[in-house]
Design a protein around this motif. Sequence first.
Motif, PDB file in Angstrom:
ATOM      1  N   HIS A  85      -2.240   4.400  -5.066  1.00 30.44           N
ATOM      2  CA  HIS A  85      -1.057   4.858  -5.037  1.00 30.44           C
ATOM      3  C   HIS A  85      -0.059   3.731  -5.841  1.00 30.44           C
ATOM      4  O   HIS A  85       0.741   4.387  -6.542  1.00 30.44           O
ATOM      5  N   SER A  86      -0.258   2.552  -5.652  1.00 33.96           N
ATOM      6  CA  SER A  86       0.529   1.458  -6.383  1.00 33.96           C
ATOM      7  C   SER A  86       0.390   1.807  -7.984  1.00 33.96           C
ATOM      8  O   SER A  86       1.147   1.634  -8.886  1.00 33.96           O
ATOM      9  N   LEU A  99      11.551   1.320   2.375  1.00 32.28           N
ATOM     10  CA  LEU A  99      10.994   0.420   3.209  1.00 32.28           C
ATOM     11  C   LEU A  99       9.578   0.427   3.028  1.00 32.28           C
ATOM     12  O   LEU A  99       8.624  -0.423   2.792  1.00 32.28           O
ATOM     13  N   VAL A 100       9.088   1.794   3.195  1.00 29.22           N
ATOM     14  CA  VAL A 100       7.340   1.796   3.441  1.00 29.22           C
ATOM     15  C   VAL A 100       6.960   1.519   1.955  1.00 29.22           C
ATOM     16  O   VAL A 100       5.674   0.953   1.914  1.00 29.22           O
ATOM     17  N   GLU A 101       7.466   2.150   0.946  1.00 27.74           N
ATOM     18  CA  GLU A 101       6.906   1.824  -0.364  1.00 27.74           C
ATOM     19  C   GLU A 101       6.917   0.438  -0.666  1.00 27.74           C
ATOM     20  O   GLU A 101       5.958  -0.221  -1.245  1.00 27.74           O
ATOM     21  N   LEU A 125       4.425  -5.303  -1.447  1.00 26.37           N
ATOM     22  CA  LEU A 125       4.248  -6.516  -1.006  1.00 26.37           C
ATOM     23  C   LEU A 125       2.841  -6.875  -0.460  1.00 26.37           C
ATOM     24  O   LEU A 125       2.288  -8.056  -0.743  1.00 26.37           O
ATOM     25  N   TRP A 126       2.156  -6.176   0.265  1.00 23.94           N
ATOM     26  CA  TRP A 126       0.887  -6.351   0.958  1.00 23.94           C
ATOM     27  C   TRP A 126      -0.144  -6.559  -0.294  1.00 23.94           C
ATOM     28  O   TRP A 126      -0.867  -7.271  -0.219  1.00 23.94           O
ATOM     29  N   ASP A 151       1.916 -11.983   4.951  1.00 19.97           N
ATOM     30  CA  ASP A 151       2.388 -11.498   6.330  1.00 19.97           C
ATOM     31  C   ASP A 151       1.400 -10.356   6.907  1.00 19.97           C
ATOM     32  O   ASP A 151       1.258  -9.370   6.489  1.00 19.97           O
ATOM     33  N   GLU A 152       0.863 -10.565   7.988  1.00 14.74           N
ATOM     34  CA  GLU A 152       0.071  -9.487   8.779  1.00 14.74           C
ATOM     35  C   GLU A 152       0.699  -8.925   9.621  1.00 14.74           C
ATOM     36  O   GLU A 152       0.339  -7.789  10.094  1.00 14.74           O
TER      37      GLU A 152
END
Length: 202
Positions: A96-97, A153-155, A160-161, A168-169
């Motif tokens: 997706h990214s 937010l979700v995108e 970030l992950w 951040d987990e």
Amino acid sequence: MCARREVILEAALEVLADRGFKGTSIDAVAERAGLTRQGVLHYFPSKKRLLLEVLELRNRLARENLADRRVGEDWAGDFAEAVAFEQHHPSLARVHSVVMAEAVTGQEPARGYVRDRCRTLQDHLAEHLAARYGDRLPSGLDTRTGATALFALVEGIHQLWLADQDGDERYPEVVREVLSVLLGSDTGPPVCEDSAMPAVKG
């Protein structure tokens, strides 16, 4: 679904996640799947068709992951679970990214797919928020702004992950907490039709 077709899609998912659409070849997918080039083309006559089928596979897997939930009763939890699922399946997040990145640089078919998907998802989110809450969310945001903020937010969490998978987990919990602020303690609106995002079901 035909078992061989499924094997090809899974191989294409991995190759596309690693190389993007431009860097992917039918030959590379065939090699990953243990098939000949003609074997792949028998099921997917073009690379564009293969990409679109992989993106639909991503949506289908996300839908199946939420199948045991009563989606819509805990909207914040539904989105948090969707984020957690992709963190456990990084190829889904990466493909997706990669498609998003290629859309930004104007490459087709990524550009058209992402443009249409972004518009459709935000429209569906806004419609369902308005149906549930009227013109304003419990947070005070108007429904269109809330839909855009939720989508972003979700995108953004996915990006970030992917950039720092040892970071951040708590990202699923971050999504849950932010949605709780946006929507208050009320239950969320009903499910829509895009699987990648549970409230617009993707």
